[in-house]
Design a protein around this motif. Sequence first.
Motif, PDB file in Angstrom:
ATOM      1  N   THR A 117       0.948  -1.336  -0.288  1.00 44.32           N
ATOM      2  CA  THR A 117       0.054  -0.292   0.514  1.00 44.32           C
ATOM      3  C   THR A 117       0.827   1.316   0.082  1.00 44.32           C
ATOM      4  O   THR A 117       1.688   1.283   0.264  1.00 44.32           O
TER       5      THR A 117
ATOM      6  N   ASP B 235       1.259  -3.150   5.542  1.00 40.87           N
ATOM      7  CA  ASP B 235       0.580  -2.302   4.735  1.00 40.87           C
ATOM      8  C   ASP B 235       0.487  -3.301   2.827  1.00 40.87           C
ATOM      9  O   ASP B 235       0.208  -2.359   2.545  1.00 40.87           O
TER      10      ASP B 235
ATOM     11  N   LEU C 193      -6.638  -3.093   6.843  1.00 43.62           N
ATOM     12  CA  LEU C 193      -5.535  -1.936   7.628  1.00 43.62           C
ATOM     13  C   LEU C 193      -5.288  -1.300   8.504  1.00 43.62           C
ATOM     14  O   LEU C 193      -4.006  -0.950   9.058  1.00 43.62           O
TER      15      LEU C 193
ATOM     16  N   LEU D 248      -1.837  -5.995   1.555  1.00 41.76           N
ATOM     17  CA  LEU D 248      -3.035  -7.143   2.136  1.00 41.76           C
ATOM     18  C   LEU D 248      -2.519  -8.339   0.932  1.00 41.76           C
ATOM     19  O   LEU D 248      -1.644  -8.066  -0.097  1.00 41.76           O
TER      20      LEU D 248
ATOM     21  N   VAL E  74      -7.552   5.229   5.452  1.00 39.12           N
ATOM     22  CA  VAL E  74      -7.684   5.249   6.916  1.00 39.12           C
ATOM     23  C   VAL E  74      -8.022   6.243   7.574  1.00 39.12           C
ATOM     24  O   VAL E  74      -9.088   6.235   7.857  1.00 39.12           O
TER      25      VAL E  74
ATOM     26  N   HIS F 174      -3.079   4.373   1.521  1.00 46.91           N
ATOM     27  CA  HIS F 174      -2.525   4.304   2.870  1.00 46.91           C
ATOM     28  C   HIS F 174      -3.405   5.732   3.865  1.00 46.91           C
ATOM     29  O   HIS F 174      -4.677   5.091   4.597  1.00 46.91           O
TER      30      HIS F 174
ATOM     31  N   CYS G 191     -11.276  -4.076   2.978  1.00 43.58           N
ATOM     32  CA  CYS G 191      -9.515  -3.184   3.076  1.00 43.58           C
ATOM     33  C   CYS G 191      -8.921  -2.005   4.274  1.00 43.58           C
ATOM     34  O   CYS G 191      -8.231  -2.161   4.605  1.00 43.58           O
TER      35      CYS G 191
END
Length: 779
Positions: free
Chosen positions: A347, A468, A462, A470, A356, A352, A458
């Motif tokens: 990621t 970081d 995370l 997946l 997030v 990210h 996802c």
Amino acid sequence: MEGEECPRLVPFQLQLEKPLPSHVNIAAWNPEKDLFAMVNEDSKLHLHRFNWQRLWTLSPVKNITSICWRPDGKVIAVGLEDGTISLHDVEDGKLLKTIKFHEVSVVCLNWEEDRIQDESRSRPIYEDRTARFFPSAPQAPRNPGLVPADASGSVDENTYSFWELFNASQGHFDILCSGDIDGNVHFNIFGIFPIGKVNIRNHCFHNSLMGKCSYGLKDASISKVAMSGDLCHMLVLCYGVLTEDGSEKLAVQTLPKYINGFHNMVLNCMIFHERKNELHQVALQAANVEHLIEVIRRSIGCMHSQWSDAMKVYHEKFNPFSSLIIDHGLDSSPEEEFLSLLGGARTSPPTHQFLVNSLGEAGIKRVAKVVCGAGKELQMITLGHLQPAAEIIGFRLGELRGLSKWRTRFSSIGLDENLLNTATEEAGMLLVQIERFTRILASVVQQFSNFFNWLLMCVKLLMSESSDQLLPFSSELVILFLKFLYKQDPVGLLLQDLGSGPHIEVDLETTERVDQLVHFGGFPDSGYLKRTLAKEFSLLESCFKEAMRMPLVTVSRNILCQDILPLFTVSTSLYFNFPCFPASSISYFQEVSNAAIDHKTTRPKLTDYTCFVVPDGTFSDMKNCICIIRGLVHDLENLKNANTSLEYALLHSPDGYRCVDLSFYKEEQIVLLLTEVNMANESSGNSCLMIVHAADFTFVPITRASVLNPSFFSDIQDSSVHLMLENEKCRIIPHTVVSPLEVSASRGVSCIFSSRKRALVFILDEDEEEDEDEAAGSE
């Protein structure tokens, strides 16, 4: 005592007397209910019961210039100064529909139904078969957040109750007639379907009165219209300048006295009577189609609004992702970042941060709820409103197309088979577009749902793991979404009318497949894939309007000026500034011959009556005169044989009184509202309410040539009748009265208004039994 003379009974019982907040300009009794509508000088429409209890009040944005009731009393039509006519429910004043056929002030309205039923037409005129195959027609969807309107008349267009107006009229053939100050007269079946229009300024006419030349009315303006109960003729009270051949050349040589003046025009509307059944069928189907077209328009508008709002929320949440990628110095797109994440790559920092921190679990759920919720709403509107409306439109257009094949009956009213074929084909193409839209919408909503579910998974991973990176996720739907839907909006595109702009791009393989279907007997329109749903609807609406324009044009051509009678002149200096037509009234009374009664085959004859106050100055030595003219609507055969049924009677108001207003009542009776001429001031003095019977006067025949005789006015003065208060049925009123006078023949009452802002309601029909008892007692 026996030797004393019995006191004379005072006629016309005073039922009630009520104060008013302001003067009244227009008033009208309901023809079927004990209701009274009036418009005050503030242009507010009030509806009262007979006991003067107020039911509701309307306050339109524009000034009210005219009102009239539908014959069944369930709807009131309101004409406004901007040319709009609004139709309101009698129960609560709710706005049912707004129509706009005029560009200037609507000065008069007349709503008439066919009151003379022939035996051959006593059965139902037409059976609407739509209910056999379809459920009730859908209504337009309501936009979220809108509330129903109150009785003030301020209403969102989605709250119109079309069926409340239309369903009650289907069993009756009625026509709403409206006239404006520019000389236009419009005819609308059921009050909503336009079927005819004429402009008396553009009409050329000639008859025995005018000689061999044809004439027109320059600068003509309409004061009042009244259609006969058999829908054969219409009388139009108007004023204008007579010109030869409709040109600027004044008719000086032929009609020196009537260059500038007021006239009574007869319009021949026989097509409404002779083609009543055909017009009824066409209007029934076409008015329903118009309503359903409005349902589709509002449905598409509502869907476009809801989907645009959902896409706005979606873009507000996902557009910042592109800025984050640029800020981190990466040369990639959001789609590439998501595909990388889908493939199991590490990621990136902007991805990210966006998932997030910026978007988060709550943000994804909110966007998913908005977008998927909007998709479900669109699906409900499509299945509950859009598709049923389009299906019924196709059926009704098919019915109209079937009628158009009956050329002997329907070609005479302008029903064109080719135009209806085109409109029916467009209705079929609209159904194809709706089916296509339904499939695309379902696919798009599913792909959005899969994309949001994957993003939510996802974000959870995370936030729960320190890594970081997946695991790879296999989903073709997410890949398709990122490739075709992340920055594109096929649903929104289909809901837009692109007009003459770019069309929808279609791949070569699909185009070839559609062309093959056309070649093997499919529908001929292979370009529908390049059009949007909104554009297809626009084409259907355009084709339908073009098909319905032909009956309007054809019927309008058959509405002809049959006769015109100059009434009196106005000097050139006063003509263009003349405030209004003098007090006048038009009515038709039925006459049945003995032969008609014996054989029951002859249609009852309607005799027209026109009564008006003659302006002072028309006669050299007479003032305060009232003229009654009857028989202007004559048979063409009588005119060819040099016969005439035109007669007149001239009345002179009682000494010391002048006529403020007048109205026909029933059985050829006329109600006169008189006020004193010489009074100390406008608020003091007496007035008089009087009823005279036209049959009591001697009517003098008028020949067309006699009107041109300079001694005509002198001759009619010699035959005038002087009214006497002691000889007529009248009641003295201790008020100075003003117009209008409003009389209800069905209820036997009249309402008058005093200059002191008071309303007085009198009962005109006296109890016959009481009269007989009084007569017996006097004997």
